[in-house]
Design a protein around this motif. Sequence first.
Motif, PDB file in Angstrom:
ATOM      1  N   GLU A  62       2.790   9.575 -14.958  1.00 43.09           N
ATOM      2  CA  GLU A  62       1.922   8.407 -15.134  1.00 43.09           C
ATOM      3  C   GLU A  62       2.614   7.142 -14.652  1.00 43.09           C
ATOM      4  O   GLU A  62       3.806   6.931 -14.898  1.00 43.09           O
ATOM      5  CB  GLU A  62       1.553   8.251 -16.611  1.00 43.09           C
ATOM      6  N   VAL A  64       1.823   2.979 -14.832  1.00 41.34           N
ATOM      7  CA  VAL A  64       0.974   1.899 -15.343  1.00 41.34           C
ATOM      8  C   VAL A  64       1.506   0.580 -14.788  1.00 41.34           C
ATOM      9  O   VAL A  64       2.690   0.271 -14.932  1.00 41.34           O
ATOM     10  CB  VAL A  64       0.960   1.846 -16.884  1.00 41.34           C
ATOM     11  N   THR A  78      -4.686  -4.268 -15.452  1.00 44.13           N
ATOM     12  CA  THR A  78      -3.979  -3.077 -15.906  1.00 44.13           C
ATOM     13  C   THR A  78      -4.495  -1.900 -15.104  1.00 44.13           C
ATOM     14  O   THR A  78      -5.659  -1.515 -15.223  1.00 44.13           O
ATOM     15  CB  THR A  78      -4.196  -2.813 -17.409  1.00 44.13           C
ATOM     16  N   THR A  80      -3.857   2.122 -14.091  1.00 42.89           N
ATOM     17  CA  THR A  80      -3.190   3.341 -14.548  1.00 42.89           C
ATOM     18  C   THR A  80      -3.478   4.467 -13.573  1.00 42.89           C
ATOM     19  O   THR A  80      -4.632   4.717 -13.219  1.00 42.89           O
ATOM     20  CB  THR A  80      -3.675   3.751 -15.950  1.00 42.89           C
TER      21      THR A  80
END
Length: 254
Positions: A62, A64, A78, A80
């Motif tokens: 992941e 972010v 934001t 992701t």
Amino acid sequence: MRFIFFNILIISSLCLHSQNIYKGEKIKYNVSYGFITAGEVVVKVDSFTTKRDSTTIQYRAEIVARTTGVAGIFAKITDTWVSYIDSTTEMSHKFVREQKENNYTLFETTEFERTTNQAVVARRKENNAYEIKSFNIPKEAQDLVSGYFSLRTDRGERMRVNDTLSFAVFLEDTTYRIPLKYLGKDKLRTKIGKMKAYKFSPIVPKTKNSILASENPIITWISADEKRIPLKIEVNTKYGDIEVDIEEYQEGFR
């Protein structure tokens, strides 16, 4: 800001080698524009097995990226990206992208059908229905996150200055083929210590309206040890330099 975060990922994308994925690893980066703190990027890796196949390890990687500081006041972003990677084939089989940028939102999944070389993209619409499209892809194509680990190999030891590599990354509806040039070795002071590093730069096509400047406008430094940690990214634009610097490193394990 989307330009900054996109380049953080795209310049490091080549074919994946799962031996360079460390379970439990966490890396935090600071993004700055001149003296202004613009954002942060956090990379995390976990592993798991499924009920259907309890013997094959799957990685969940992941990334972010979010705006902070002064930039966060004017643009609340934001983004992701999550990749699900098969440790046996060393290829991603699913990619999830979720973006929240002020009033704009996006949720999209990409399923990679490796037997047919197809990418099936499902994008959520305003009524929560999904628009689904299929695209042909080359067999070596990766997503943005799985490609992030590509430079964490021993390529630097085998390459000569100005040698180039070509790689493929699929995003949204397009496969991007980008050549990457090796610039040699360097020494770098970072928040995690003094490091020897390899320098790479994507060969960016020159366009009339490009904001990029200099001969090698984007440079990335990868540690020249067994971890091959991405340490720094520098983007040279006509309006100033954007820097991405490692802030914290939490070691993982294989």
